[in-house]
Design a protein around this motif. Structure first.
Motif, PDB file in Angstrom:
ATOM      1  N   UNK A  49      49.798  24.523  56.332  1.00  0.00           N
ATOM      2  CA  UNK A  49      51.060  25.239  56.365  1.00  0.00           C
ATOM      3  C   UNK A  49      51.052  26.458  55.457  1.00  0.00           C
ATOM      4  N   UNK A  50      50.251  26.449  54.425  1.00  0.00           N
ATOM      5  CA  UNK A  50      50.199  27.553  53.475  1.00  0.00           C
ATOM      6  C   UNK A  50      49.499  28.773  54.052  1.00  0.00           C
ATOM      7  N   UNK A  51      48.701  28.578  55.056  1.00  0.00           N
ATOM      8  CA  UNK A  51      47.947  29.708  55.573  1.00  0.00           C
ATOM      9  C   UNK A  51      48.411  30.125  56.973  1.00  0.00           C
ATOM     10  N   UNK A  52      49.673  29.951  57.248  1.00  0.00           N
ATOM     11  CA  UNK A  52      50.211  30.390  58.525  1.00  0.00           C
ATOM     12  C   UNK A  52      50.287  31.912  58.547  1.00  0.00           C
ATOM     13  N   UNK A  53      50.276  32.462  59.736  1.00  0.00           N
ATOM     14  CA  UNK A  53      50.383  33.908  59.857  1.00  0.00           C
ATOM     15  C   UNK A  53      51.760  34.387  59.423  1.00  0.00           C
ATOM     16  N   UNK A  54      51.786  35.562  58.811  1.00  0.00           N
ATOM     17  CA  UNK A  54      53.036  36.178  58.388  1.00  0.00           C
ATOM     18  C   UNK A  54      52.921  37.678  58.630  1.00  0.00           C
ATOM     19  N   UNK A  55      53.912  38.233  59.290  1.00  0.00           N
ATOM     20  CA  UNK A  55      53.905  39.653  59.612  1.00  0.00           C
ATOM     21  C   UNK A  55      54.756  40.420  58.598  1.00  0.00           C
ATOM     22  N   UNK A  56      54.176  41.501  58.094  1.00  0.00           N
ATOM     23  CA  UNK A  56      54.849  42.371  57.139  1.00  0.00           C
ATOM     24  C   UNK A  56      55.086  43.721  57.800  1.00  0.00           C
ATOM     25  N   UNK A  57      56.213  44.364  57.475  1.00  0.00           N
ATOM     26  CA  UNK A  57      56.523  45.684  58.024  1.00  0.00           C
ATOM     27  C   UNK A  57      56.932  46.612  56.892  1.00  0.00           C
ATOM     28  N   UNK A  58      56.430  47.837  56.960  1.00  0.00           N
ATOM     29  CA  UNK A  58      56.792  48.824  55.943  1.00  0.00           C
ATOM     30  C   UNK A  58      56.539  50.226  56.488  1.00  0.00           C
ATOM     31  N   UNK A  59      57.541  51.083  56.391  1.00  0.00           N
ATOM     32  CA  UNK A  59      57.425  52.513  56.701  1.00  0.00           C
ATOM     33  C   UNK A  59      56.844  52.802  58.086  1.00  0.00           C
ATOM     34  N   UNK A  60      57.145  51.942  59.063  1.00  0.00           N
ATOM     35  CA  UNK A  60      56.649  52.161  60.411  1.00  0.00           C
ATOM     36  C   UNK A  60      55.330  51.495  60.715  1.00  0.00           C
ATOM     37  N   UNK A  61      54.780  50.735  59.752  1.00  0.00           N
ATOM     38  CA  UNK A  61      53.512  50.016  59.937  1.00  0.00           C
ATOM     39  C   UNK A  61      53.790  48.521  59.901  1.00  0.00           C
ATOM     40  N   UNK A 121      51.665  44.707  59.881  1.00  0.00           N
ATOM     41  CA  UNK A 121      50.385  44.031  59.723  1.00  0.00           C
ATOM     42  C   UNK A 121      50.634  42.532  59.615  1.00  0.00           C
ATOM     43  N   UNK A 122      49.755  41.766  60.220  1.00  0.00           N
ATOM     44  CA  UNK A 122      49.856  40.317  60.138  1.00  0.00           C
ATOM     45  C   UNK A 122      48.760  39.805  59.213  1.00  0.00           C
ATOM     46  N   UNK A 123      49.200  39.148  58.139  1.00  0.00           N
ATOM     47  CA  UNK A 123      48.299  38.540  57.163  1.00  0.00           C
ATOM     48  C   UNK A 123      48.529  37.041  57.207  1.00  0.00           C
ATOM     49  N   UNK A 124      48.544  36.389  56.064  1.00  0.00           N
ATOM     50  CA  UNK A 124      48.917  34.975  56.010  1.00  0.00           C
ATOM     51  C   UNK A 124      50.116  34.835  55.087  1.00  0.00           C
ATOM     52  N   UNK A 125      50.737  33.679  55.139  1.00  0.00           N
ATOM     53  CA  UNK A 125      51.899  33.435  54.285  1.00  0.00           C
ATOM     54  C   UNK A 125      51.507  33.303  52.818  1.00  0.00           C
ATOM     55  N   UNK A 126      50.226  33.344  52.515  1.00  0.00           N
ATOM     56  CA  UNK A 126      49.774  33.345  51.121  1.00  0.00           C
ATOM     57  C   UNK A 126      50.025  34.701  50.468  1.00  0.00           C
ATOM     58  N   UNK A 127      50.275  35.731  51.265  1.00  0.00           N
ATOM     59  CA  UNK A 127      50.508  37.072  50.742  1.00  0.00           C
ATOM     60  C   UNK A 127      51.986  37.285  50.434  1.00  0.00           C
ATOM     61  N   UNK A 128      52.221  38.102  49.405  1.00  0.00           N
ATOM     62  CA  UNK A 128      53.574  38.479  49.019  1.00  0.00           C
ATOM     63  C   UNK A 128      53.588  39.984  48.801  1.00  0.00           C
ATOM     64  N   UNK A 129      54.669  40.609  49.236  1.00  0.00           N
ATOM     65  CA  UNK A 129      54.791  42.053  49.038  1.00  0.00           C
ATOM     66  C   UNK A 129      55.221  42.332  47.598  1.00  0.00           C
ATOM     67  N   UNK A 130      54.598  43.339  47.011  1.00  0.00           N
ATOM     68  CA  UNK A 130      54.951  43.765  45.662  1.00  0.00           C
ATOM     69  C   UNK A 130      55.080  45.281  45.663  1.00  0.00           C
ATOM     70  N   UNK A 131      55.792  45.795  44.686  1.00  0.00           N
ATOM     71  CA  UNK A 131      55.918  47.245  44.552  1.00  0.00           C
ATOM     72  C   UNK A 131      54.738  47.793  43.786  1.00  0.00           C
ATOM     73  N   UNK A 132      54.196  48.876  44.275  1.00  0.00           N
ATOM     74  CA  UNK A 132      53.100  49.571  43.606  1.00  0.00           C
ATOM     75  C   UNK A 132      53.400  51.054  43.774  1.00  0.00           C
ATOM     76  N   UNK A 133      53.646  51.737  42.689  1.00  0.00           N
ATOM     77  CA  UNK A 133      54.184  53.096  42.698  1.00  0.00           C
ATOM     78  C   UNK A 133      53.459  54.064  43.630  1.00  0.00           C
TER      79      UNK A 133
END
Length: 167
Positions: free
Chosen positions: A24-36, A38-50
């Motif tokens: 369950x920890x490695x299920x696919x997760x889709x992220x969206x940002x600025x018109x892009x 990407x599908x990664x896994x649910x192990x990833x979290x979005x963070x701010x990077x200047x």
């Protein structure tokens, strides 16, 4: 004998529960940002990077995303993907063989770099959308590169730019 069987059954059930949790920890997760997208896994979290358009981090890997709009440089829209990729290599003082993923519209290259005393492996992809070039970099420690190269390419294969077609 019954104790051994019971212990075995309990052990097997515990193992199955653990495997279920890990799966369950490695299920696919889709992220969206600025018109892009990407599908990664649910192990990833979005963070701010200047300095990045998007930044995703898991325990063992990172993904950085940089959108460079055509309006940044006069004539940038007329660059080919190969010209943009070569510009990225030159600007970052990298020497790498550039490849194109079969059946895909992006180019990629790999390199290694030491950061804060640790050696990292990078797989960078370049994309051309209708309004911008994109540089998406995947990274892990060098010792994990063999297990991550295909994962990185698989994640790169999922990249989509809005409702727009990739050019």
């Amino acid at each position: 004998m019954k104790r051994k069987i019971r212990a075995f059954v309990i052990g097997m059930l515990s193992l199955l529960v653990c495997l279920g949790i890990l799966a369950g920890c490695s299920q696919e997760k889709t992220f969206e940002k600025a018109g892009m997208q990407i599908t990664l896994t649910s192990n990833f979290h979005e963070k701010d990077y200047v300095s990045m358009t998007a930044y995703y981090e898991s325990r063992d890997a990172i993904v950085t995303v940089l959108k460079e709009e055509f309006s940044l440089v006069d004539g940038f829209k007329n660059y080919t993907l190969t010209q943009y990729t070569n510009t990225v290599l030159k600007a970052n003082k990298l020497t790498a063989a550039v490849s194109t993923r079969e059946g895909k519209d992006y180019q990629y290259f790999t390199y290694e770099k030491s950061v804060s005393g640790k050696d990292f492996y990078y797989l960078a992809t370049t994309h051309k959308a209708s309004d911008a070039f994109w540089l998406i970099q995947f990274a892990c420690v060098v010792s994990d590169k063999d297990s991550y190269t295909e994962k990185f390419l698989g994640w790169a294969d999922t990249v989509v730019f809005g409702a727009q077609e990739v050019v």
